[in-house]
Design a protein around this motif. Sequence first.
Motif, PDB file in Angstrom:
ATOM      1  N   LYS A   1      -1.478   7.451  10.533  1.00 14.85           N
ATOM      2  CA  LYS A   1      -1.432   6.790  11.863  1.00 14.85           C
ATOM      3  C   LYS A   1      -1.543   5.753  11.240  1.00 14.85           C
ATOM      4  O   LYS A   1      -2.551   5.376  10.048  1.00 14.85           O
ATOM      5  N   THR A   2      -0.461   4.760  11.305  1.00 16.77           N
ATOM      6  CA  THR A   2      -0.981   2.775  10.541  1.00 16.77           C
ATOM      7  C   THR A   2      -0.677   2.098  11.742  1.00 16.77           C
ATOM      8  O   THR A   2       0.154   1.829  12.270  1.00 16.77           O
ATOM      9  N   SER A   3      -1.267   0.370  11.198  1.00 14.05           N
ATOM     10  CA  SER A   3      -1.083  -0.133  12.120  1.00 14.05           C
ATOM     11  C   SER A   3      -0.355  -1.542  11.576  1.00 14.05           C
ATOM     12  O   SER A   3       0.433  -2.246  12.324  1.00 14.05           O
ATOM     13  N   THR A   4       0.312  -0.787  10.436  1.00 14.91           N
ATOM     14  CA  THR A   4       1.984  -1.331  10.084  1.00 14.91           C
ATOM     15  C   THR A   4       2.698  -0.786   8.839  1.00 14.91           C
ATOM     16  O   THR A   4       1.447   0.079   8.594  1.00 14.91           O
ATOM     17  N   GLY A   5       3.910  -0.852   8.456  1.00 19.14           N
ATOM     18  CA  GLY A   5       4.229  -0.283   7.669  1.00 19.14           C
ATOM     19  C   GLY A   5       4.133   1.584   7.796  1.00 19.14           C
ATOM     20  O   GLY A   5       3.991   1.833   8.454  1.00 19.14           O
ATOM     21  N   ASN A   6       4.447   1.911   6.608  1.00 21.87           N
ATOM     22  CA  ASN A   6       4.993   2.995   6.849  1.00 21.87           C
ATOM     23  C   ASN A   6       4.213   4.015   5.697  1.00 21.87           C
ATOM     24  O   ASN A   6       4.072   3.775   4.256  1.00 21.87           O
ATOM     25  N   ALA A   7       3.476   4.964   5.631  1.00 24.09           N
ATOM     26  CA  ALA A   7       2.726   5.997   4.818  1.00 24.09           C
ATOM     27  C   ALA A   7       3.734   7.432   4.460  1.00 24.09           C
ATOM     28  O   ALA A   7       4.262   7.741   5.568  1.00 24.09           O
ATOM     29  N   LYS A   8       3.670   7.770   3.183  1.00 23.51           N
ATOM     30  CA  LYS A   8       4.452   8.272   2.578  1.00 23.51           C
ATOM     31  C   LYS A   8       3.069   9.811   2.026  1.00 23.51           C
ATOM     32  O   LYS A   8       3.025   9.324   0.673  1.00 23.51           O
ATOM     33  N   TYR A   9       4.243  10.794   2.076  1.00 26.51           N
ATOM     34  CA  TYR A   9       2.900  11.638   0.835  1.00 26.51           C
ATOM     35  C   TYR A   9       3.910  12.129  -0.303  1.00 26.51           C
ATOM     36  O   TYR A   9       5.196  12.618   0.061  1.00 26.51           O
ATOM     37  N   VAL A  10       3.964  11.665  -1.337  1.00 26.88           N
ATOM     38  CA  VAL A  10       3.950  11.859  -3.046  1.00 26.88           C
ATOM     39  C   VAL A  10       3.684  13.036  -3.474  1.00 26.88           C
ATOM     40  O   VAL A  10       2.676  13.512  -4.213  1.00 26.88           O
ATOM     41  N   PRO A  11       3.665  14.582  -3.272  1.00 22.70           N
ATOM     42  CA  PRO A  11       2.488  15.701  -3.506  1.00 22.70           C
ATOM     43  C   PRO A  11       2.792  16.110  -5.314  1.00 22.70           C
ATOM     44  O   PRO A  11       2.400  16.043  -5.873  1.00 22.70           O
ATOM     45  N   GLU A  12       3.638  15.693  -5.585  1.00 19.50           N
ATOM     46  CA  GLU A  12       4.172  15.625  -7.307  1.00 19.50           C
ATOM     47  C   GLU A  12       2.809  14.477  -7.894  1.00 19.50           C
ATOM     48  O   GLU A  12       2.907  14.964  -9.352  1.00 19.50           O
TER      49      GLU A  12
END
Lengths: 429, 921
Positions: free
Chosen positions: A332-343
């Motif tokens: 959940k973000t108040s702005t922008g994008n969050a992404k999971y980089v598992p490697e």
Amino acid sequence: MSASAVFVLDLKGKVLICRNYKGDVDMAEIDHFMPLLMIHEEEGLLCPVLSHGSVHFMWIKHSNLYLVATTNKNSNASLVYSFLYKIVEVFTEYFKELEEESIQDNFVVVYELLDELMDFGFPQTTDSKILQEYITQEGAKLEVAKSKVPTTVTNAVSWRSEGIRYKKNEVFIDVIESINVLVNANGSVMSSDIVGSIKLKTMLSGMPELRLGLNDRVLFALTGRDKGKTVVMEDVKFHQCVRLSRFDSDRTISFIPPDGESELMSYRINTHVKPLIWIESVIEKFSHSRVEIMVKVIQRKMKYRQFKKQSVANNVEVRVPVPSDADSPKFKTSTGNAKYVPEKNLVVWTIKSFPGGKEFLMRAHFGLPSVENNELEGKPPITVKFEIPYFTVSGIQVRYMKIIEKSGYQALPWVRYITQSGGKLLTQH
Amino acid sequence: MTDSKYFTTTKKGEIFELKAELNSDKKEKKKEAVKKVIASMTVGKDVSALFPDVVNCMQTDNLELKKLVYLYLMNYAKSQPDMAIMAVNTFVKDCEDPNPLIRALAVRTMGCIRVDKITEYLCEPLRKCLKDEDPYVRKTAAVCVAKLHDINAQLVEDQGFLDTLKDLISDSNPMVVANAVAALSEIAESHPNSNLLDLNPQTINKLLTALNECTEWGQIFILDCLANYTPRDDRESQSICERVTPRLSHANSAVVLSAVKVLMKFMEMLPKDLDYYGTLLKKLAPPLVTLLSAEPELQYVALRNINLIVQRRPEILKHEMKVFFVKYNDPIYVKLEKLDIMIRLASQANIAQVLAELKEYATEVDVDFVRKAVRAIGRCAIKVEQSAERCVSTLLDLIQTKVNYVVQEAIVVIKDIFRKYPNKYESVIATLCENLDSLDEPEARAAMIWIVGEYAERIDNADELLESFLEGFHDESTQVQLQLLTAIVKLFLKKPTETQELVQQVLSLATQDSDNPDLRDRGYIYWRLLSTDPVAAKEVVLAEKPLISEETDLIEPTLLEELICHIGTLASVYHKPPSAFVEGSRGVQHKRLPGSAGSGESVDSPDPGSAAGASEAPPAVIPSQGDLLGDLLNLDLTPPTTTGPPPAPSSGMQLGAMDLLGGGLDSLMGAGFGAAPAAMPASFSAPVSGGLDDLFDLGGGVGMPMGAYSPPKTIWLPAMKAKGLEISGTFARRAGVIQMEMTLTNKAMSVMTDFAIQFNRNSFGLAPAGPLQILTPLSPNQSIEASLPLSTVGPVMKMEPLTNLQVAVKNNIDVFYFSCQYPISMLFVEDGKMERQVFLATWKDIPNDNESQFQIKDCHLNATSNKLQGSNVFTIAKRTVEGQDMLYQSMKLTNGIWVLAELRVQTGNPNYTVSTLIFGV
């Protein structure tokens, strides 16, 4: 003195190409390199110098290649590593990417370059712009270009060819500052430094003489001038072209620039800087069930010196480490994008444009397996990347750039300032 | 289209096909064929069969093709020396080509063809190229001289190329100058006595001028060459430094390090009170710090060098502690080096910061790094006394983490802290004891046992604790067994009533059930001591221990000086002199720093020996030579009578004042002058023979090289005792460095790796100056020579006999112990020559009690003194009186003790009488 031979190996230790410069070390010795490297790696005692009997291997790794120099003498090790990195630089400029394929695809040029870069263990011409004048990748063109004497190679000005012509004479100056701040878990700044660099894109005809003026405190003190803000540079490193003895005696930065892009100088500043972007984080790990992460980013309010306007940070990237066995991410973000980089075991939160004085929040939730990973994991810090244009933290300024060429043309200097993060680190709890 | 297509032809009959294509009429086809040949060569196929065909393609005006053919020639000429001659003509022709690129290419390739037969044909073209109008050709020809010299040095000298090369130092083109310097340095390095680089102020000036104009690499060649020069005085030194400092701003780290080398070396000559000296110190710090932002490998080289610089001139970086803090993403080799430097820079001023950092590191995941960080905390405690308390509490915090290896490491260092500050931190023992069960590493167990034994009287259940260890006695490593034995004996001496059973148990375990001779011997000694004289046992076992030294890993000063002269090179990375790892460099002169000039005092602590020796001289009256000699001759030379066996060494005995002549001569001299009169033993001959006798043997030896005498290797560790590892060895002193030279032979069936060496404390504080460098695994039936430089700054403990050295060698199989004796002459230092007057005065001043006398048989005086001088036994005076030849000699030991000797020889009688006087300083 330095290298007896230079090898380029693939990841398995197979020789892709090599050049024997001195003949005093058996070329077959390279077969010992990879087993030796693996032994050291297993023991956690990796070292840039390995030795087998009387043969010493000095090596660096670049993408999927090892570059290895061998010697059986008391070589100048710093020269060898500088040279190996220079090879990487030259090959990269020739082939765009230096990797296994580019070596195979260009082996004839690689041999030619190896022949020109070093002779009997002594590095020779390593300026790729000059090399490109007489070692070109297309064989057909060779005949014409190469029949000329490579004057630049042996000129005192070995980095710039004669007879360069531009219709419009311009030089672009980029002042780029990277700030490195290390903050510990309690929020106190452990260390901070600024590494600046001045890059040039020179589009000037002939052999111009340039002089760069900065608001350098030592210079101001020398000349007795005392107005405006000055900057103390802790240590300055210059491109080959700058007359070092001149700088040493009266702090004048004078030079004949290389054509095109180059890094003119770099400097280090020790003044204490407050982090421009501040991070607050709460990471709660509930073993066997979940990890909850809360990160707050705040940008300090800053005013530009030149014009009164609020600063904006661009391309802000917050990298938050997560345990390697985490799964099912929720953000959940108040702005922008969050992404999971598992490697990479990271959450990367990007904010394209971040106005000063604002703050934003991200929450992340990860599941953890019920069977716990036994391996101890490191605690990597949270890092932030960003760019703030039209601004330098140190307050360094280009006061003038004088351009004098004997033909007397008028040339325009353009200056740009930018501040980046060199990786702001926040130690975790 | 890319070149990769050339790699794909793998058909049979390929060589034939290529042969045909090489002989094709079409230029394009020929070139393609040569490329295919080179491609095959690159992937390791043998294409030497095509030699004549490829050489046939050499005569071409296509530069690319020519380069490929040359490349082929360089690779295969050696395997086809007869056919290589075919190429000579083309080389000669190409050297006269109008295109300078081709001329240079020819001269460059020529030198790479290492075939003796063709070298003489190359002299004429080379001579022309050295005088070529194009600097590109001249700079290439300059390097070619070095190449040719490597193949045939005599030829190069006969042809006068060396002089031409020297002339090129004055060339107008800086690149040519740089290459000429590089070539000359290279040649000079392989021929150290050639005096080739005869540097004088004029040439230095030329080099400094070229320095400003040549490429970054050329600057390195010139700087490295400058570093070999010794300025005439401090003014010249300063002016060179002034012209070298601008290089510190160069972007290339290697240029910076080479400049640092020149400055560090020339700085030695500057008076310390000079303003410029201070300025220079200040200028050095920022560039050294900036090196830490270079690529990791360069950082590593820089850090290894900073480690040396910090030892030599700690003032340069004393305020820069922070930059050595470890970064999360530093490679492990950078982390470990930074840690080392942090400890060196640790002082009262910054210790709080350092400890906070170290504590942080101790919680990381990399086990090796964490261990080293914990050890570092212990070293800080020992180094900075004021911080000891904080260090101990930090260590206790770490023990609370219960991370197994952290706890064990912490206990090992706490033991050292107890040694350094006895009776100060015993309150923590309880906490330590709680962790007893988690200790599984021998070193940690041994440390814990030591602590329990040492403080047995304060630990209520010490007997229970030690008893619990005793249960698995036979499964413990030797280290733990020995420690346990000693600890229980200590306990018994402190609490005799309740521990009698325990001590008997351990003594019987050690003496009856163990195969280990060390353990058995120690057991018997305790047993006998305890049964014959418990009071003496108490004095021996519970004797006060000498303090441990502050920094154990400092590099020995002469080695440090040498390494400073090698900044930036592999020697500085390994922290070993080049002679230790470069073959054939044994005879090469070791580089030394120039002496300081003017009012500047030496950086080293003033030599205690010479200073004290000087002050011992009579203040005003200096009698004439004759009188003095007369006095000398009147000295009572009869051996004093024996008054019984030597007493046991008193616990408080001053370490510096050590018995020299070994064995029986125990307390021959006490502290300083006549402080402890002691009994003289009856027999001198046996203990003496180990040291001095060997030296005198030299008198008869023919053709021995000059330099310190080194006895032949003897077997120290027979293979039977060490699971197949045999070690034979000897000691030698080379250029001021004591070397332990060993031959390791693997007589077992499996490969041996991971060698390491440690010394027990010994009389003269001998300790390895670096790790044992056996870099390759030792295969069965293989032997390897290893040379280990020794320092004399290790912990000191008097040994019996005096020159006994107990050594532990570890490999992947086990740990082995042996002991050996070093010849005392290894310890004679180079500056042991005493002023004649001082000698005479001192001789008189030393009490007779300090004198011993013995006879040496079968010696020849002639040439003896020269030989002895090689071993740093200096002849001060020679005299013939009443048919006796007298030689007066002085030597000085590494621990500052002087030995004065008189040799008397009856003419015609090959036996010597030696009188030795010793005094400690």
